[in-house]
Design an enzyme around this catalytic site. Structure first.
Site, PDB file in Angstrom:
ATOM      1  N   PHE A  21       8.833  49.211 146.865  1.00  0.00           N
ATOM      2  CA  PHE A  21       9.023  49.902 147.821  1.00  0.00           C
ATOM      3  C   PHE A  21       8.585  50.417 148.498  1.00  0.00           C
ATOM      4  CE2 PHE A  21      12.220  50.489 144.626  1.00  0.00           C
ATOM      5  CZ  PHE A  21      13.687  49.726 144.525  1.00  0.00           C
ATOM      6  N   GLU A 177      20.401  57.347 132.673  1.00  0.00           N
ATOM      7  CA  GLU A 177      21.306  56.053 132.783  1.00  0.00           C
ATOM      8  C   GLU A 177      21.419  54.836 131.725  1.00  0.00           C
ATOM      9  OE1 GLU A 177      20.011  54.368 136.713  1.00  0.00           O
ATOM     10  OE2 GLU A 177      21.119  55.612 137.871  1.00  0.00           O
TER      11      GLU A 177
HETATM   12  C1  FAD Z   1      13.089  53.364 135.456  1.00  0.00           C
HETATM   13  C2  FAD Z   1      12.860  53.689 137.079  1.00  0.00           C
HETATM   14  C3  FAD Z   1      14.242  54.138 137.119  1.00  0.00           C
HETATM   15  C4  FAD Z   1      14.586  54.372 138.693  1.00  0.00           C
HETATM   16  N1  FAD Z   1      15.624  55.179 139.676  1.00  0.00           N
HETATM   17  C5  FAD Z   1      15.907  55.250 140.727  1.00  0.00           C
HETATM   18  C6  FAD Z   1      17.450  55.545 141.723  1.00  0.00           C
HETATM   19  O1  FAD Z   1      17.753  54.661 140.507  1.00  0.00           O
HETATM   20  N2  FAD Z   1      16.959  55.242 142.354  1.00  0.00           N
HETATM   21  C7  FAD Z   1      15.391  55.709 143.528  1.00  0.00           C
HETATM   22  O2  FAD Z   1      15.869  56.432 144.304  1.00  0.00           O
HETATM   23  N3  FAD Z   1      14.227  56.223 142.978  1.00  0.00           N
HETATM   24  C8  FAD Z   1      14.012  55.392 141.265  1.00  0.00           C
HETATM   25  N4  FAD Z   1      13.039  55.222 140.538  1.00  0.00           N
HETATM   26  C9  FAD Z   1      11.977  55.479 141.583  1.00  0.00           C
HETATM   27  C10 FAD Z   1      11.398  54.344 142.531  1.00  0.00           C
HETATM   28  O3  FAD Z   1      11.260  53.256 142.381  1.00  0.00           O
HETATM   29  C11 FAD Z   1      10.085  55.178 142.960  1.00  0.00           C
HETATM   30  O4  FAD Z   1      10.115  56.481 142.902  1.00  0.00           O
HETATM   31  C12 FAD Z   1       9.698  53.606 143.662  1.00  0.00           C
HETATM   32  O5  FAD Z   1       9.898  52.096 143.201  1.00  0.00           O
HETATM   33  C13 FAD Z   1       8.293  54.379 144.161  1.00  0.00           C
HETATM   34  O6  FAD Z   1       7.863  53.034 145.574  1.00  0.00           O
HETATM   35  P1  FAD Z   1       6.614  52.534 145.393  1.00  0.00           P
HETATM   36  O7  FAD Z   1       6.753  51.559 146.359  1.00  0.00           O
HETATM   37  O8  FAD Z   1       5.514  54.260 145.846  1.00  0.00           O
HETATM   38  O9  FAD Z   1       5.614  52.375 144.162  1.00  0.00           O
HETATM   39  P2  FAD Z   1       5.827  51.713 143.235  1.00  0.00           P
HETATM   40  O10 FAD Z   1       7.657  51.016 143.980  1.00  0.00           O
HETATM   41  O11 FAD Z   1       6.258  51.410 141.596  1.00  0.00           O
HETATM   42  O12 FAD Z   1       5.307  50.074 143.350  1.00  0.00           O
HETATM   43  C14 FAD Z   1       3.778  49.840 143.030  1.00  0.00           C
HETATM   44  C15 FAD Z   1       3.436  48.851 143.101  1.00  0.00           C
HETATM   45  O13 FAD Z   1       1.833  48.633 143.150  1.00  0.00           O
HETATM   46  C16 FAD Z   1       1.250  47.569 142.392  1.00  0.00           C
HETATM   47  N5  FAD Z   1       0.049  48.120 141.454  1.00  0.00           N
HETATM   48  C17 FAD Z   1       0.307  49.088 141.180  1.00  0.00           C
HETATM   49  N6  FAD Z   1      -1.211  49.621 140.709  1.00  0.00           N
HETATM   50  C18 FAD Z   1      -1.616  48.705 141.114  1.00  0.00           C
HETATM   51  C19 FAD Z   1      -3.164  48.071 141.123  1.00  0.00           C
HETATM   52  N7  FAD Z   1      -3.901  48.841 140.049  1.00  0.00           N
HETATM   53  N8  FAD Z   1      -3.800  46.761 141.989  1.00  0.00           N
HETATM   54  C20 FAD Z   1      -3.219  46.085 142.435  1.00  0.00           C
HETATM   55  N9  FAD Z   1      -1.590  46.681 142.576  1.00  0.00           N
HETATM   56  C21 FAD Z   1      -1.045  48.019 142.089  1.00  0.00           C
HETATM   57  C22 FAD Z   1       2.721  47.864 141.268  1.00  0.00           C
HETATM   58  O14 FAD Z   1       2.280  46.497 140.628  1.00  0.00           O
HETATM   59  C23 FAD Z   1       3.552  48.222 141.925  1.00  0.00           C
HETATM   60  O15 FAD Z   1       4.593  46.480 142.242  1.00  0.00           O
HETATM   61  C24 FAD Z   1      13.455  54.791 139.409  1.00  0.00           C
HETATM   62  C25 FAD Z   1      11.932  54.624 138.785  1.00  0.00           C
HETATM   63  C26 FAD Z   1      11.781  53.951 137.100  1.00  0.00           C
HETATM   64  C27 FAD Z   1      10.772  53.611 136.680  1.00  0.00           C
END
Ligand code: FAD
Length: 420
Positions: A21, A177
């Site tokens: 995200f 959920e």
């Molecule tokens: C089952 C579940 C349900 C959820 N439901 C909700 C909801 O209903 N509403 C809501 O607001 N939030 C929800 N969340 C939380 C939400 O998904 C996270 O807050 C959000 O994804 C955070 O975004 P981010 O970009 O920080 O991390 P992420 O979306 O997790 O993205 C991180 C990215 O980094 C990459 N990455 C990680 N480490 C490495 C590495 N070492 N090398 C290369 N790439 C790497 C991963 O592959 C991934 O693509 C949910 C989470 C889960 C697990």
């Protein structure tokens, strides 16, 4: 060159780690800035994690909730993508170290998200299934469906009960959920597939360590969710802390044993491992402390955003949710542009759009500003918001068709056991 000829400055490189995200939004927001952007992710797709539980419970396929990053970035001239695992960040040398070599940066946006937190419980980590990746969701789907296949051939009722008892740990949105989705798969769909199985032998449990569900929602909505789960034959147990699970029985802190082959771990997450390699101050979940500008203290060219970052607002830590990640991405991209123009940086102020959780068909809870909703209207809100947030028209279309099919025919189209 004469002294008054224009000096062409090299275009700075922004490396964004993570296409979730936060990372994806950062890349989009940097698209019109005078920079070269390189997005690095271990996966070649963006994953919509809020619907992972529907893949695990056979409602949606993995491709319905994910989208190839190269397809999303195709028309963005200043953005390149590299699929690579980032092993560590070398802040001093301004580079990231990947399995495929080092990549230097002028600016870094670390958006690596989070991973399942088993809180050091080794037997649980070895035998339970988390819900954080497509691999987790597929493994869980295979496992749940396999339990029914094997149980349908098992003659010992005690072993059958063990196979047909499913335990979800964690009373947050993911746990609620997942438990609701699983209950509907078992009681509305699998009852038709296994007419000779005695479904009185199935057991669905949701274990929560505290004394209520859904801490991020008001108490009356949490109580509504608990009642709805009970109506779906999910036994909700509070003050239940799992201490071990050997694959056949789990043990609670109070000594209780529960015979089960399935433990779905939705009890928490911690910052992705690569965040540790920054070697900076972090909270107990490994999230890097950032300044209100989202910069890493001492490293103005490094921004940490989303689940990997720790920042407080009004004395409370920001939650690990998608809206925080997306809004932080906008601010980080804007602040990189401000740095390039020599302007003062902006500080992050979270605008909370509200919290939703669904318990299943026609049932959800929502808290939006001063408004509270529980029931069918909240469920429609939940459906609409998830469809809007999904990436790609095809995915929105397929998910809508699947949900409609499921709703009207009580079917789950994707109940396949794959040999992974
Ligand atoms: C089952 C579940 C349900 C959820 N439901 C909700 C909801 O209903 N509403 C809501 O607001 N939030 C929800 N969340 C939380 C939400 O998904 C996270 O807050 C959000 O994804 C955070 O975004 P981010 O970009 O920080 O991390 P992420 O979306 O997790 O993205 C991180 C990215 O980094 C990459 N990455 C990680 N480490 C490495 C590495 N070492 N090398 C290369 N790439 C790497 C991963 O592959 C991934 O693509 C949910 C989470 C889960 C697990």
């Amino acid at each position: 060159m004469t002294s008054n000829s224009p000096v062409s400055r090299p275009v700075p490189t922004v490396v964004v780690v993570g296409g979730g995200f936060a990372g994806l939004q950062a890349v989009k927001a940097l698209g019109d800035k005078p920079v070269k952007v390189l997005l690095v992710d271990r996966n070649n797709y963006h994953l919509f994690q809020p619907l992972l539980y529907q893949v695990a419970t056979a409602g949606l396929g993995p491709e319905d909730i994910s989208y190839p990053l190269r397809a999303i970035l195709r028309d963005r001239g200043n953005v390149a993508f590299r699929m690579a695992e980032v092993e560590r960040v070398d802040l001093a040398a301004k580079k990231i170290v990947t399995g495929g070599g080092d990549i230097g940066y002028d600016y870094l946006v670390l958006a690596a998200g989070a991973e399942t937190n088993f809180f050091g419980l080794e037997t649980v980590a070895a035998n339970a299934v988390g819900l954080k990746s497509l691999e987790d969701a597929l493994a869980l789907r295979n496992h749940i469906l396999s339990m029914f296949e094997i149980a349908s051939q098992e003659t010992d009722p005690a072993v059958r009960r063990e196979m047909l008892t499913f335990v979800v740990v964690g009373g947050g949105a993911t746990g609620v959920e997942s438990a609701g989705g699983l209950a509907e798969l078992v009681h509305l769909v699998l009852t038709k597939d296994y007419p000779h199985l005695d479904f009185a032998e199935t057991g669905l449990l949701l274990l929560e360590g505290g004394d209520r569900l859904l801490l991020s929602l008001p108490e009356e909505l949490a109580a509504f969710a608990a009642a709805e789960l009970a109506r779906k034959q999910v036994a909700v147990r509070f003050h239940s802390q799992v201490v071990s699970f050997d694959g056949k029985a789990l043990q609670l802190k109070d000594g209780t044993q529960i015979a089960t082959r399935t433990l779905i771990w939705a009890a928490g997450v911690k910052a992705a491992q690569v965040t540790d390699t920054l070697g900076v101050a972090a909270d107990r979940l490994g999230r890097a402390h950032v300044a209100p500008t989202l910069q890493l203290p001492g490293y103005p060219e490094v921004f940490v955003i989303g689940d990997a970052a720790y920042l407080e607002q009004n004395g409370l830590p920001l939650p690990m949710v998608a809206p925080v990640a997306v809004q932080q991405a906008e601010l980080a991209a804007g602040n990189i542009a401000r740095l390039l123009r020599g302007e003062q940086l902006a500080e992050f102020a979270y605008k909370d759009p509200g919290v939703l959780a669904t318990i299943g068909r026609s049932s959800a809870v929502a808290s939006v500003g001063r408004w509270r909703f529980a029931g069918a209207f909240a469920w429609l809100l939940w459906l609409a918001i998830h469809l809007i947030r999904l990436v790609g028209f095809r995915n929105r279309f397929v998910v809508t068709v699947n949900w409609a099919w499921d709703y009207f025919f009580y079917e789950r189209a994707i109940r396949l056991i794959l040999r992974l």
